[in-house]
Design a protein around this motif. Structure first.
Motif, PDB file in Angstrom:
ATOM      1  N   ASP A   1     -85.884   1.879 120.923  1.00  0.00           N
ATOM      2  CA  ASP A   1     -87.039   2.557 121.473  1.00  0.00           C
ATOM      3  C   ASP A   1     -86.790   4.058 121.404  1.00  0.00           C
ATOM      4  O   ASP A   1     -86.117   4.634 122.249  1.00  0.00           O
ATOM      5  CB  ASP A   1     -87.273   2.112 122.918  1.00  0.00           C
TER       6      ASP A   1
ATOM      7  N   SER B   1     -90.721 -13.030 120.174  1.00  0.00           N
ATOM      8  CA  SER B   1     -92.069 -12.747 120.665  1.00  0.00           C
ATOM      9  C   SER B   1     -92.889 -14.022 120.635  1.00  0.00           C
ATOM     10  O   SER B   1     -93.139 -14.593 119.564  1.00  0.00           O
ATOM     11  CB  SER B   1     -92.730 -11.664 119.799  1.00  0.00           C
TER      12      SER B   1
ATOM     13  N   ASP C   1     -95.242  -8.892 127.544  1.00  0.00           N
ATOM     14  CA  ASP C   1     -95.289  -7.919 126.452  1.00  0.00           C
ATOM     15  C   ASP C   1     -96.570  -7.101 126.558  1.00  0.00           C
ATOM     16  O   ASP C   1     -97.664  -7.659 126.550  1.00  0.00           O
ATOM     17  CB  ASP C   1     -95.239  -8.648 125.107  1.00  0.00           C
ATOM     18  N   THR C   2     -96.427  -5.799 126.704  1.00  0.00           N
ATOM     19  CA  THR C   2     -97.574  -4.903 126.732  1.00  0.00           C
ATOM     20  C   THR C   2     -97.517  -4.015 125.508  1.00  0.00           C
ATOM     21  O   THR C   2     -96.526  -3.290 125.309  1.00  0.00           O
ATOM     22  CB  THR C   2     -97.569  -4.034 128.003  1.00  0.00           C
ATOM     23  N   SER C   3     -98.532  -4.060 124.673  1.00  0.00           N
ATOM     24  CA  SER C   3     -98.523  -3.276 123.442  1.00  0.00           C
ATOM     25  C   SER C   3     -99.939  -2.819 123.130  1.00  0.00           C
ATOM     26  O   SER C   3    -100.910  -3.265 123.743  1.00  0.00           O
ATOM     27  CB  SER C   3     -97.975  -4.097 122.272  1.00  0.00           C
ATOM     28  N   HIS C   4    -100.034  -1.914 122.178  1.00  0.00           N
ATOM     29  CA  HIS C   4    -101.342  -1.444 121.753  1.00  0.00           C
ATOM     30  C   HIS C   4    -101.280  -1.139 120.269  1.00  0.00           C
ATOM     31  O   HIS C   4    -100.212  -0.938 119.693  1.00  0.00           O
ATOM     32  CB  HIS C   4    -101.763  -0.187 122.526  1.00  0.00           C
ATOM     33  N   TYR C   5    -102.439  -1.116 119.628  1.00  0.00           N
ATOM     34  CA  TYR C   5    -102.500  -0.789 118.212  1.00  0.00           C
ATOM     35  C   TYR C   5    -102.553   0.715 118.026  1.00  0.00           C
ATOM     36  O   TYR C   5    -103.221   1.432 118.768  1.00  0.00           O
ATOM     37  CB  TYR C   5    -103.725  -1.444 117.565  1.00  0.00           C
ATOM     38  N   GLU C   6    -101.810   1.200 117.027  1.00  0.00           N
ATOM     39  CA  GLU C   6    -101.749   2.620 116.759  1.00  0.00           C
ATOM     40  C   GLU C   6    -102.965   3.064 115.954  1.00  0.00           C
ATOM     41  O   GLU C   6    -103.611   2.269 115.275  1.00  0.00           O
ATOM     42  CB  GLU C   6    -100.479   2.975 115.973  1.00  0.00           C
TER      43      GLU C   6
ATOM     44  N   SER D   1     -98.217  -2.435 112.356  1.00  0.00           N
ATOM     45  CA  SER D   1     -97.059  -2.771 113.184  1.00  0.00           C
ATOM     46  C   SER D   1     -97.360  -3.908 114.143  1.00  0.00           C
ATOM     47  O   SER D   1     -96.489  -4.703 114.455  1.00  0.00           O
ATOM     48  CB  SER D   1     -96.603  -1.543 113.974  1.00  0.00           C
TER      49      SER D   1
ATOM     50  N   GLY E   1     -97.898  -6.196 117.424  1.00  0.00           N
ATOM     51  CA  GLY E   1     -97.102  -6.282 118.638  1.00  0.00           C
ATOM     52  C   GLY E   1     -95.614  -6.180 118.415  1.00  0.00           C
ATOM     53  O   GLY E   1     -94.864  -5.870 119.341  1.00  0.00           O
TER      54      GLY E   1
END
Length: 277
Positions: free
Chosen positions: A2, A236, A263-268, A274, A276
């Protein structure tokens, strides 16, 4: 890794300034970069000057890295490249894995992807797990006793439609399963069913494809081995969870997965690929 958690002295200085504080003296971090490899392919299928998705492993003073070379838009690269240092990263030797693709040696695949590196200390062999892509996508490993000269790929599985393979070996001499190597992937033809296979002879042969006790689904697993030989595979899952399963008998059976985190994610922005992972 990270990267958001790793700051240079300069970025820290700017952050503190934004809070209205002042340093009297700040020395910016000095980092020396060494180029390990360069795309030398000239095929028309590739987007050249590209080397992506690296994997690496170190044991003693030897470091082996592997990566896609000459990225192909539809997936994978023209081959898997390697760069190896036998002196702790001071000097490097690079090349391409033989026998994988139509662009290098006598390979049959149209591309290769998802390189992961492991070392089997019992059998003194380096392993690069790869995903040959073509009419019959599979999981394979290339072997080397010195990290410099590599064998043609050895099949781990040709069943289904594998993706996101990874590999690890038990390198603890006191472990009951010292010298066992474990390959993991998901089968997209079965909704990303998680599969495992075990080798006990330095990657020369591989056992049957095995699923978890609960027939779990996931993607992007990264198996690791504890000093006593237990294999733990975080991966995942779906529904926004990170899950994990394990084996305590050298890969003969695998437990059902348990949830270990959300899992907390977002699209760029910019249509970057990329998801999740």
């Amino acid at each position: 890794m990270d990267n958001s958690k790793h700051f240079s002295a300069r970025s820290l200085f700017l952050a503190v300034l934004s809070l209205g504080l002042i340093f009297t003296e700040v020395a910016p971090a000095q980092v020396t970069l060494t180029q390990l490899s360069q795309d030398t392919f000239t095929d028309t299928a590739s987007q050249h000057a590209t080397e992506v998705e690296p994997g690496a492993f170190s044991y003693g003073s030897t470091i082996v890295t592997a990566f896609q070379v000459a990225r192909i838009y539809g997936g994978g690269g023209a081959d898997i490249g390697f760069a190896t240092s036998t002196d702790g990263g001071t000097t490097w030797t690079n090349g391409y894995l033989p026998g994988l693709t139509i662009y290098q040696g006598n390979g049959m695949s149209q591309a290769a992807s998802d390189a992961a590196v492991a070392y089997d200390a019992l059998h003194n062999v380096w392993l690069i797990s790869v995903l040959p892509i073509g009419n019959n996508t599979s999981v394979a490993v290339s072997r080397s006793t010195d990290g410099l000269n590599w064998s043609n790929p050895i099949s781990v599985t040709k069943l289904g439609s594998p993706d996101k393979n990874w590999i690890v070996c038990d390198t603890t001499a006191t472990s009951k399963y010292y010298g066992h190597c474990y390959s993991e992937w998901d089968d997209t033809s079965q909704g990303d069913l998680i599969e495992m296979s075990t080798s006990t002879d330095g990657g020369l042969t591989w056992g049957p494809e095995m699923h978890t006790a609960a027939f779990d689904y996931g993607i992007g697993g990264a198996p690791l081995v504890t000093p006593k030989g237990k294999v733990i595979v975080p991966i995942s899952g779906f529904n926004g969870d990170v899950i994990a399963f394990s084996s305590t008998n050298g890969g003969k059976t695998w437990t059902g997965a348990v949830n270990i985190a959300s899992d907390t994610s977002h699209y760029e922005a910019g249509t970057l690929r990329s998801a999740g992972l």
